[in-house]
Design an enzyme around this catalytic site. Sequence first.
Site, PDB file in Angstrom:
ATOM      1  NE  ARG A  49      43.567  37.771  43.541  1.00 42.39           N
ATOM      2  CZ  ARG A  49      42.439  37.591  44.267  1.00 42.39           C
ATOM      3  NH1 ARG A  49      41.425  38.442  44.149  1.00 42.39           N
ATOM      4  NH2 ARG A  49      42.332  36.584  45.086  1.00 42.39           N
TER       5      ARG A  49
ATOM      6  N   GLY B   7      48.016  49.631  44.644  1.00 44.75           N
ATOM      7  CA  GLY B   7      48.678  48.593  43.868  1.00 44.75           C
ATOM      8  C   GLY B   7      48.860  47.302  44.636  1.00 44.75           C
ATOM      9  CG  HIS B   8      50.712  43.970  42.582  1.00 42.20           C
ATOM     10  ND1 HIS B   8      51.077  43.019  41.683  1.00 42.20           N
ATOM     11  CD2 HIS B   8      51.648  44.929  42.480  1.00 42.20           C
ATOM     12  CE1 HIS B   8      52.190  43.371  41.067  1.00 42.20           C
ATOM     13  NE2 HIS B   8      52.541  44.537  41.530  1.00 42.20           N
ATOM     14  N   GLY B   9      50.131  44.182  46.651  1.00 40.64           N
ATOM     15  CA  GLY B   9      51.083  43.994  47.729  1.00 40.64           C
ATOM     16  C   GLY B   9      51.288  45.201  48.622  1.00 40.64           C
TER      17      GLY B   9
END
Length: 344
Positions: free
Chosen positions: A214, A235-237
Amino acid sequence: MLLKEIAEKLELQLRGSGDVLIHGLAGLEEAGPDELSFLSNSRYVTKLQASNAGAIILSPEAHAVSVPTLVSENPYLSFARAIELFYQPPQPVWGIHPTAWIADSAQLGEECSVGAHVTIGEGAVIGERAVIYPNVTIYPGVVIGDDFVAHSNSVVREYCRIGNRVILQNGVVIGADGFGFAPREDKSYYKIIQSGIVVLEDDVEIGANSCVDRSTLGESRIGKGTKLDNLVQIGHGAVVGEHNVLAAQTGVAGSVKMGNYNVLAGQVGLAGHITVGNGSIFTAQTGVARSVKDNSVLSGTPEMDSGLWKKNYLLMFKFPELVKTVKKLSRELEELKQTKKESQ
């Protein structure tokens, strides 16, 4: 099943006798007289000639063979569809297992199968015909579309959004906290709340033990039709577009923006905050540190054009001899200089 019945079900042209009885499917080298095989790559023509298959799926331009054939514009796809005619996976038990825990505020569509020890949190919404195998955990506030399949021990964290016909293999984690920590003055780290979500669009499949983190803010997104192999980390984003294929042990760092129709082979790594265009191919173990244009073919670390990488790879084996040659020439040059100096 008779070959002519297979041809009819797959809507393929039959060449030769359709009365061959087919009991299963196998690769060219393993297939026996009662099995169907295929050839989609011309590099394996020699294996075709030696095959004992009872029938073969071939492209229209392929050379004729002595056994009956099914003609397909896409032999690999037709072979994949033929497998479905012979292999039937265990059917789920429809209904809710008595050991499952479903919050009162959760909503399930019709014709769902919920296995033993499943947990579905408050406010979760799941569409019709979901198949949720034992020990799956759906956190509060998750929204999932129709025809969802979650295999044992997969987890969907709070507030994530999942489209229709999404498949999660065993051990998948959707929406774990992104790797976000702010350094303090004493060199320790302060955990940054990961308040964003993960969005999986329609027809996404996530392989076993893969993770999509997230985001700190906003969302991480996997586009329609994209397939992630086992042990893939997003990975996040990060935003991965539509119909991409990411093979095992690939890692996509945070905030990467990837377009559509890219192919990432095993152990590819993308550095954070870069942009990847459409239609590119990354060969195994490519390490990408810069943004990538459309339709690139890249290899190596750091990444470079695959053709150049192949040349460099071959030259690498000549380095020891080249070093010896350079040293020899250097000595000869020094001797020549010394001789010239002494003669003056």
